[in-house]
Write an enzyme that holds these catalytic residues in place. Sequence first.
Site, mmCIF file in Angstrom:
data_model
loop_
_atom_site.group_PDB
_atom_site.id
_atom_site.type_symbol
_atom_site.label_atom_id
_atom_site.label_comp_id
_atom_site.label_asym_id
_atom_site.label_seq_id
_atom_site.Cartn_x
_atom_site.Cartn_y
_atom_site.Cartn_z
ATOM 1 N N TYR A 26 0.850 -1.202 0.000
ATOM 2 C CA TYR A 26 0.000 0.000 0.000
ATOM 3 C C TYR A 26 0.878 1.241 0.000
ATOM 4 C CZ TYR A 26 2.033 -1.021 4.175
ATOM 5 O OH TYR A 26 3.025 -1.322 5.035
ATOM 6 N N SER A 53 7.401 -0.179 9.109
ATOM 7 C CA SER A 53 6.983 -1.307 8.295
ATOM 8 C C SER A 53 5.628 -1.819 8.777
ATOM 9 C CB SER A 53 8.014 -2.429 8.362
ATOM 10 O OG SER A 53 7.841 -3.190 9.536
ATOM 11 N N LYS A 54 4.864 -2.307 7.837
ATOM 12 C CA LYS A 54 3.522 -2.757 8.166
ATOM 13 C C LYS A 54 3.568 -3.932 9.141
ATOM 14 C CE LYS A 54 -0.885 -4.073 6.201
ATOM 15 N NZ LYS A 54 -1.596 -4.590 5.025
ATOM 16 N N ARG A 55 4.497 -4.820 8.856
ATOM 17 C CA ARG A 55 4.606 -6.007 9.675
ATOM 18 C C ARG A 55 4.875 -5.638 11.133
ATOM 19 N NH1 ARG A 55 9.128 -10.125 10.022
ATOM 20 N NH2 ARG A 55 10.158 -8.128 10.058
#
Length: 478
Positions: free
Chosen positions: A13, A241-243
Amino acid sequence: MPRVRFAPSPTGYLHVGSARTFIFNWLYARRNGGTMILRIDDTDVERNSDQSLDSIFEGLKWLGLDWDEQYRQSDRLALHQEFAQSILAKGLAYRDFTPQVAAVEDAPHSGDTWLCNPGQREIPQEESDRRAAAGEPFVLRYKVPRDTPEAVKFTDAVYGEQSKSTADIEDFALLRSTGIPTYHLASCADDVDLRISHIVRGQDHLTNTFKHVLIFKAAGYEPPQFAHLPLLIAPDGAKLSKRKHGPVVSVTTYRDAGFLPHAFINFLCLLGWSPKDDRERMTREELTAVFSFEGINRSNAVINFSDEEPFDAKCLWLNAETIRTMPATELSAVLAPVLAEAGIDCSAERLALITPLIQERIKLLKDLLTVGDFFFAKELAPYDSAELIPKKGDAAMALQALEKALEVLPGAEFSHDGLEAALRAGAEQLGIKAGQMFEPIRVAVCGRKTAPPLFGTLEALGRDVCLERIDKAIAKLK
RNA sequence: GGCGCUAUCGUCUAACGGUUAGGACAGAGCCCUCUCAAGGCUUAAAUACGGGUUCGAUUCCCGUUAGCGCUACCA
């Protein structure tokens, strides 16, 4: 005229850091009468996804920033390959037939620096051509000069003079064994072809730039100007970071939470850049007028958030300020969709009455739903009848006040001034303080002690609802 | 490990050799006030460490430490 580009890869995204990169490119282009180019860098076939492509466009659409030209790298593979061939033809690249090894997870980056695979650089031209013609897979590598180390140099508009020895640069790949160009090659080939004048991108590319300079020169072109941006990092110091950090790294999260696009842009601009004159709230025009690479600083900026407070306080403040200072009619217009989305039916006239009451009390557009819930609820959420008792008063006083309200309200003019006059007179008749009169009414009508100013609230609620809720409060007290 | 980049209040930042190190957000307190906000005023809070250079270092140089980035046939 400057030509700048924003070149996201659709492998996730739209990231807040990417959004800032877009904004700085855009600002530079608009400031200098240049051209803004959107280039989708989709050479990583394995990791590309349509969802992330959508997310990029969705995010940019929300920000409301435009671009003048648009390209997609996957449409331009022939150009990249031709570019690679020209470098090979000049003897500045070579085929590496070493079989691909699976990337080792968490490879201990210890020991000597890897520069090239043994023997591959020395394969004679005829043998190399023959093996390639026979279909043996290879990766095309740039042949970094090895005989005598030389310095690769460029000047960065933000970080200044940069220099790195070729002895520290490995023979990086130009073409994968699939024939698909790597990021380095495709990016440079397109930058040349699109006549990019300034490359404005994240600092994570600063050391890659030495490789890019080598590519530009190998192909016979002068490298463009570079401006690298400090990275946006999380409170724990790590790259967002998304994670690791969840949805706060995605632009659409801010949209969905009820941020105004301009407030968000304003916030992002303040991370890693400053107009140097203490101004913080700036319109798009002001930002455009004053933006320059000189105002960009070199250290990474933390976006502050936590589990309890998912958004940076300054971003929230900027949003609240933007909400407070916009014309109420404009606010109403952006609030209407929020209500619609929540399935709440509210006429434009009624919303126009409510908007000024909550305008300086909400930080996010979505806050309307919590700060102003009692405007929209058919039935008030249950509350403790003790809440109705005013300061320095008792249940009897609360009852007295509410009954007085019931007596006075039916005949009062239902406007701010009319209500104030009627209720203040009521308090006087009862011989209690105005505040002691207002408090029980507020709770009766809003279901809680903290709420917008009373008279406007009563007006927006309407006579019938007010009387009904006061009735219920009286019953509660008895 | 190698190479590169960075280091001012909790956070975002200003001060391009001389300031009581400034502003903003967040925090605390006071005022205003029908509650909550908003607003006004006040307050606490920083130059990572060690060496130089200089009459004088936040600022220039070196080192240390720490963080980040790159070190992929990711971008």
